[in-house]
Scaffold this motif. Structure first.
Motif, PDB file in Angstrom:
ATOM      1  N   SER B  35      89.757  17.489  25.564  1.00 51.29           N
ATOM      2  CA  SER B  35      89.530  16.460  26.632  1.00 51.29           C
ATOM      3  C   SER B  35      88.765  15.267  26.745  1.00 51.29           C
ATOM      4  CB  SER B  35      88.722  17.804  26.849  1.00 51.29           C
ATOM      5  OG  SER B  35      87.814  18.354  26.549  1.00 51.29           O
ATOM      6  N   TRP B  36      87.788  15.901  25.508  1.00 49.39           N
ATOM      7  CA  TRP B  36      86.307  13.984  25.395  1.00 49.39           C
ATOM      8  C   TRP B  36      87.249  13.253  25.626  1.00 49.39           C
ATOM      9  CZ3 TRP B  36      82.435  13.242  27.131  1.00 49.39           C
ATOM     10  CH2 TRP B  36      81.695  11.898  26.700  1.00 49.39           C
ATOM     11  N   GLU B  37      87.810  13.295  24.679  1.00 49.79           N
ATOM     12  CA  GLU B  37      88.739  11.843  24.162  1.00 49.79           C
ATOM     13  C   GLU B  37      89.710  11.218  25.653  1.00 49.79           C
ATOM     14  OE1 GLU B  37      90.315  11.478  20.199  1.00 49.79           O
ATOM     15  OE2 GLU B  37      91.995  12.210  21.245  1.00 49.79           O
ATOM     16  N   LYS B  38      90.613  12.356  26.315  1.00 47.81           N
ATOM     17  CA  LYS B  38      91.142  12.355  27.173  1.00 47.81           C
ATOM     18  C   LYS B  38      90.090  11.503  28.331  1.00 47.81           C
ATOM     19  CE  LYS B  38      94.956  15.372  27.645  1.00 47.81           C
ATOM     20  NZ  LYS B  38      94.715  16.706  26.806  1.00 47.81           N
ATOM     21  N   ARG B  39      88.955  11.630  28.319  1.00 47.92           N
ATOM     22  CA  ARG B  39      88.038  11.770  29.503  1.00 47.92           C
ATOM     23  C   ARG B  39      87.678  10.202  28.666  1.00 47.92           C
ATOM     24  NH1 ARG B  39      83.120  15.250  30.128  1.00 47.92           N
ATOM     25  NH2 ARG B  39      82.133  13.426  30.862  1.00 47.92           N
ATOM     26  N   ILE B  40      87.157   9.367  27.913  1.00 51.32           N
ATOM     27  CA  ILE B  40      86.736   8.193  27.746  1.00 51.32           C
ATOM     28  C   ILE B  40      88.381   7.285  27.944  1.00 51.32           C
ATOM     29  CG2 ILE B  40      86.152   6.689  26.066  1.00 51.32           C
ATOM     30  CD1 ILE B  40      84.775   9.459  24.027  1.00 51.32           C
ATOM     31  N   LEU B  41      88.949   7.767  27.803  1.00 51.38           N
ATOM     32  CA  LEU B  41      90.380   6.981  27.110  1.00 51.38           C
ATOM     33  C   LEU B  41      90.589   6.896  28.965  1.00 51.38           C
ATOM     34  CD1 LEU B  41      92.751   7.690  24.804  1.00 51.38           C
ATOM     35  CD2 LEU B  41      91.969   5.232  25.241  1.00 51.38           C
ATOM     36  N   LYS B  42      90.483   7.611  29.672  1.00 51.42           N
ATOM     37  CA  LYS B  42      90.729   7.809  31.135  1.00 51.42           C
ATOM     38  C   LYS B  42      89.367   6.381  31.887  1.00 51.42           C
ATOM     39  CE  LYS B  42      91.593  10.050  34.985  1.00 51.42           C
ATOM     40  NZ  LYS B  42      90.906  11.229  35.966  1.00 51.42           N
ATOM     41  N   SER B  43      88.047   6.558  31.571  1.00 51.92           N
ATOM     42  CA  SER B  43      86.973   5.475  32.106  1.00 51.92           C
ATOM     43  C   SER B  43      88.064   4.455  31.628  1.00 51.92           C
ATOM     44  CB  SER B  43      85.576   6.150  31.341  1.00 51.92           C
ATOM     45  OG  SER B  43      85.115   5.192  31.740  1.00 51.92           O
ATOM     46  N   LEU B  44      88.125   4.034  30.145  1.00 53.99           N
ATOM     47  CA  LEU B  44      88.539   2.285  29.771  1.00 53.99           C
ATOM     48  C   LEU B  44      89.433   2.333  30.502  1.00 53.99           C
ATOM     49  CD1 LEU B  44      87.953   0.829  27.561  1.00 53.99           C
ATOM     50  CD2 LEU B  44      89.246   1.769  25.611  1.00 53.99           C
ATOM     51  N   ASN B  45      90.758   3.013  30.588  1.00 50.52           N
ATOM     52  CA  ASN B  45      91.778   2.690  31.262  1.00 50.52           C
ATOM     53  C   ASN B  45      91.486   2.158  32.515  1.00 50.52           C
ATOM     54  OD1 ASN B  45      93.705   2.366  29.840  1.00 50.52           O
ATOM     55  ND2 ASN B  45      94.187   4.308  29.879  1.00 50.52           N
ATOM     56  N   SER B  46      91.194   3.011  33.247  1.00 52.25           N
ATOM     57  CA  SER B  46      90.223   2.605  34.484  1.00 52.25           C
ATOM     58  C   SER B  46      89.824   1.388  34.694  1.00 52.25           C
ATOM     59  CB  SER B  46      89.799   3.684  35.644  1.00 52.25           C
ATOM     60  OG  SER B  46      88.228   4.467  34.885  1.00 52.25           O
ATOM     61  N   MET B  47      89.186   0.849  33.495  1.00 52.71           N
ATOM     62  CA  MET B  47      88.021  -0.084  33.588  1.00 52.71           C
ATOM     63  C   MET B  47      89.280  -1.573  33.996  1.00 52.71           C
ATOM     64  SD  MET B  47      84.876  -1.442  32.291  1.00 52.71           S
ATOM     65  CE  MET B  47      83.928   0.112  31.323  1.00 52.71           C
ATOM     66  N   CYS B  48      89.650  -1.182  33.253  1.00 56.54           N
ATOM     67  CA  CYS B  48      90.789  -2.090  33.032  1.00 56.54           C
ATOM     68  C   CYS B  48      91.481  -2.520  33.601  1.00 56.54           C
ATOM     69  CB  CYS B  48      91.646  -1.630  31.812  1.00 56.54           C
ATOM     70  SG  CYS B  48      92.817  -2.435  30.870  1.00 56.54           S
ATOM     71  N   THR B  49      92.106  -1.642  34.832  1.00 60.04           N
ATOM     72  CA  THR B  49      93.407  -1.783  36.068  1.00 60.04           C
ATOM     73  C   THR B  49      92.221  -2.331  36.778  1.00 60.04           C
ATOM     74  OG1 THR B  49      92.952   0.691  35.571  1.00 60.04           O
ATOM     75  CG2 THR B  49      94.967  -0.642  37.097  1.00 60.04           C
ATOM     76  N   GLU B  50      90.588  -1.544  37.393  1.00 61.69           N
ATOM     77  CA  GLU B  50      90.083  -2.124  37.932  1.00 61.69           C
ATOM     78  C   GLU B  50      89.911  -3.672  38.095  1.00 61.69           C
ATOM     79  OE1 GLU B  50      87.114   1.754  38.603  1.00 61.69           O
ATOM     80  OE2 GLU B  50      86.389  -0.227  38.717  1.00 61.69           O
ATOM     81  N   LEU B  51      89.559  -4.114  36.595  1.00 60.17           N
ATOM     82  CA  LEU B  51      89.071  -5.647  36.987  1.00 60.17           C
ATOM     83  C   LEU B  51      89.646  -6.143  36.354  1.00 60.17           C
ATOM     84  CD1 LEU B  51      85.895  -4.719  34.795  1.00 60.17           C
ATOM     85  CD2 LEU B  51      85.598  -5.156  36.864  1.00 60.17           C
ATOM     86  N   SER B  52      90.991  -5.662  36.393  1.00 59.90           N
ATOM     87  CA  SER B  52      93.220  -6.641  36.295  1.00 59.90           C
ATOM     88  C   SER B  52      92.694  -7.133  34.964  1.00 59.90           C
ATOM     89  CB  SER B  52      93.059  -7.493  37.676  1.00 59.90           C
ATOM     90  OG  SER B  52      92.842  -6.557  38.436  1.00 59.90           O
ATOM     91  N   ILE B  53      91.734  -6.907  34.274  1.00 58.46           N
ATOM     92  CA  ILE B  53      91.671  -7.435  32.384  1.00 58.46           C
ATOM     93  C   ILE B  53      92.155  -6.456  31.152  1.00 58.46           C
ATOM     94  CG2 ILE B  53      89.940  -8.074  30.722  1.00 58.46           C
ATOM     95  CD1 ILE B  53      87.703  -7.898  32.971  1.00 58.46           C
TER      96      ILE B  53
END
Lengths: 312, 461
Positions: B35-53
């Motif tokens: 579950s921790w891993e899922k959270r980290i990845l989610k955070s990373l992916n959302s940063m990715c989408t937000e910044l369109s990088i």
């Protein structure tokens, strides 16, 4: 006045007598004109205690400006790709005879940008004084200084303790010789003392070079650590000045200051000087070493009080 | 017959216990880490989408050339990092650990654990002081130590000279096991770089240098989102540090290459965590299109660069510095930010710290708990970073000497407890978490070895 081609080669820096750090300009082109007098390429002593030869051009009514030119060190020792210089404090209590103390703490000042000879016009790269660095757009307010203890440890882990010993004893020589060279020129007054800030540059062969000696070293602090160093420095200076007449005059250490020269070299060992020159002599300097000044001062003053109570 | 039956029953009970023990933690670890891993990845992916990088992209040739020119001074770059956030900070990780609960655990099982009042609620086995004394026997009062017996008042003939001589001998014979034993009493400054390399089995062969150069090429050719996270971390932590700011450039050179080093994936074989995966665009869920992201499987968190910074003091050649760091990471540092039941894992260290405090400084422990200042909340960040950035560098290196010598991180927990013991008098007077934090804010004047010695060997228990 015709332009005279200078015989200077390579890169030089030129400093005027009254100018402060901000106006030092590294120069590469050796066809600059020096209209008055001739700078001495051998002199490595700058600042106000330097060459005071006056010019013969007084009838021209142009104020005489003396410059000291120094050879630019092209292979400075770099840490993290950055150039730095060392600030060391020396307290002179008298010139005739010469009595000088060396403070254990000091610091290394780093340039914020990476060193390269390509950018000789970029004064931020070459000039490491905080006064200049403060105006660089890169400047981090935390200060770009390392305490000398840290610097000494870094060098020891990289080059071994022997090489570091040699470097520091070479620096001792710089301090003593520079003071000896002006001993006769300075008015010696028993009631005067002067605290100097020595600027030293190390090159890649671990050889120290004297950049200049400041008669009014900056005492403003750029960080908490800096503040502590300078306040302790001042406190110990005043202990040595000894307005309260507490000291016997035979002390070899007061707080962070070690007596470096007392009309002759001072040995770390107790007892008489080793005048036989048999090489067991270790000078009484501890630059960059542990500075347990509070403890030392406590012990010193306690023993002085004890002596007072039993007058002989 | 009866005897046999009861013997059999005993054996079966033991087997069941063993099975319970092994699955217990594995299951626990997997769930928690999952579950921790899922959270980290989610955070990373959302940063990715937000910044369109994109998570990764190939650099255009012009950019590659520029980066190559700037390789030795990446610190002079000032990219706009304001929109990037660290993926997580140690305190987020602490919350996860606090919430670890064992679903199978029955309160009757372990008497001593029932009375555990700390934050960690997982009943792992940790050493007590008598066991620690035995484990760390070379740190005892009768043995010489660098960090104590090399101080200015002690004549070097008593210990230091001989210790240096032995160190030189160990190095000349290139005996790795002897070096590990030797370094338990500390390493002389001049020999430390070589001793660590010997213990970690690092010798700069041409193929190692070539490997590093390949990683460097990788960095030049491709830009990863984690690169910006690394930049941000270095700028926020190491560059702001009074001493490590000088090594900023080295940190980029090491960490950017590290994130692309797939050989680091090897450590997941003995790490209960698994590397985060990402999928090629449009192929979500299809295993053939899964890649590890970042390539080394390690997502940096806030303060990660501090693992590297002290090493810059010892190693100046980038490929050697890189190798040393990588080895330190896969042997030790990874345990500080992944969930496992290993005695050197962060969960065990936290539990060891809390147990030591509760058992040997009960008054202090209860007082801090009363005022809402659970000790682990303060010491956690020290342990996660292996005290880097909190202790003076020379003290830190003496501490890491012992980590290498004992091949264990338990000393971090012992030191944390020793620090609390040292400042106990002041801590007893505080009345809030903030005040407790203030008492323990500055560790830069502490001398590590005397603290450890007093806590382990000279305190009346």
């Amino acid at each position: 006045m015709s332009r005279q081609k200078s015989k200077l080669q390579g890169a030089w820096t030129a400093k005027g007598k009254r100018e402060r750090a901000e106006s030092i300009n590294p120069v590469q082109d050796h066809s600059y004109e020096y209209p008055h007098g001739c700078p001495s390429p051998q002199a490595r002593m700058g600042g106000s205690k330097g060459d005071t030869r006056s010019s013969d051009d007084q009838k021209d009514d142009i104020p005489v400006e003396n410059y000291v030119a120094q050879h630019y060190i092209e292979n400075p020792y770099l840490i993290g790709g950055r150039k730095f210089d060392l600030r060391v404090y020396v307290l002179v209590m008298s010139y005739m005879p010469l009595r000088a103390w060396l403070y254990r703490d000091g610091f290394a000042r780093f340039s914020n940008t990476r060193f390269t000879l390509n950018s000789i016009d970029d004064q931020y790269v070459h000039l490491t004084n905080v006064a200049v660095q403060k105006t660089s757009p890169d400047y981090h307010p935390k200060g770009c200084k390392w305490m000398l203890q840290r610097f000494r440890q870094y060098l020891a882990s990289k080059h071994g303790p022997k090489a570091v010993e040699t470097l520091f004893s070479d620096m001792d020589n710089i301090f003593i010789r520079s003071l000896q060279s002006v001993q006769k020129a300075i008015i010696s007054d028993k009631h005067c003392f002067e605290l100097y800030g020595y600027d030293i540059l190390i090159d890649q062969d671990l050889k120290p070079w004297l950049l200049e000696v400041n008669a009014s070293p900056s005492l403003t602090a750029s960080s908490q650590e800096d503040y502590e160093l300078k306040t302790c420095l001042l406190e110990d200076t005043l202990h040595i000045v000894d307005m309260e007449a507490r000291l016997t005059g035979r002390e070899k250490r007061v707080g962070g200051f070690d007596l470096m020269w007392n009309d002759g070299p001072v040995s770390r060992e107790d007892g008489a000087h080793d005048l036989s020159g048999l090489g067991n002599f270790v000078t009484n300097t501890h630059l960059g070493c542990v500075n347990d000044r509070k403890k030392q001062l406590r012990q010193l003053f306690r023993s002085l009080q004890g002596q007072k109570k039993t007058p002989n | 017959m009866l005897q046999e039956e009861s013997d059999l029953a005993l054996i079966i009970a033991q087997i069941v216990q063993k099975l319970k023990g092994s699955n217990l933690y594995a299951q626990l670890e997997r769930q928690a880490w999952g579950s921790w891993e899922k959270r980290i990845l989610k955070s990373l992916n959302s940063m990715c989408t937000e910044l369109s990088i994109p998570l990764a992209r190939k650099r255009p040739v012009g950019e590659q050339k520029e980066l190559l020119n700037k390789w030795n001074e990446m610190g002079t770059d000032e990219p706009d990092l304001s929109l990037f956030r660290p993926v997580y900070a140690p305190k987020d990780f602490l919350e996860v650990l606090i919430n670890l609960r064992n679903p199978n655990y029955e309160n009757g099982d372990s008497h001593s654990f029932r009375t555990h009042l700390g934050l960690i609620q997982v009943p792992l086995k940790v050493k007590d002081i008598p066991e620690l004394k035995e484990f760390f026997v070379e740190l005892g009062l009768t043995a010489g130590q660098l960090g104590i017996d090399d101080s200015t008042q002690v004549p070097p003939e008593l210990f230091e000279n001989e210790h240096v001589r032995i160190g030189q001998k160990v190095l000349s014979e290139q005996d790795s096991a002897a070096a590990q034993q030797y370094i338990r009493q500390g390493s002389p400054t001049a020999l430390r770089a070589e001793l660590w390399a010997l213990i970690l089995n690092i010798s700069s062969q041409p193929e190692d240098i070539l490997y590093y150069e390949q990683l460097k090429t990788n960095v030049i050719q491709h830009d990863l989102l984690v690169d910006s996270l690394i930049y941000k971390d270095v700028k926020l932590t190491a560059s702001n540090d009074d001493y490590y700011f000088v090594f900023e450039d080295y940190l980029y050179q090491v960490l950017l290459c590290f994130s692309r080093d797939t050989s680091v994936l090897g450590h997941f074989a003995y790490n209960s965590a698994s590397p985060p995966k990402s999928y090629i665009r449009g192929k979500l869920g299809l295993e053939e299109y899964a890649v590890f992201y970042p390539p080394n499987g390690v997502i940096p968190f806030h303060g990660f660069s501090m693992y590297v910074a002290p090493l810059c003091f010892l190693y100046h050649e980038p490929s050697k510095l890189y190798q040393i760091f990588r080895e330190m990471y896969v042997r030790f540092f990874f345990r500080l930010h992944s969930i496992s039941s290993h005695p050197s894992g962060i969960v065990s260290l936290c539990l060891l710290f809390e147990t030591l405090l509760q058992t040997y400084l009960p008054q202090l422990f209860y007082h801090l708990r009363e005022i809402g200042a659970q000790p682990l909340r303060i010491s956690f960040k020290w342990m996660v970073r292996a005290f880097s950035g909190y202790l003076a560098t020379d003290q830190l290196l003496l501490l890491w000497d012992r980590i290498l010598g004992y091949n264990s991180l338990e000393i971090l927990a012992v030191l944390a407890a020793a620090v609390f013991a040292f400042r106990a008098v002041n801590l007893m007077e505080v009345t809030s978490l903030a005040a407790a934090e203030a008492v323990l804010a500055d560790l830069s004047t502490l001398k590590v070895m005397p603290l450890l010695q007093i806590f382990l060997f000279a305190t009346v228990t």
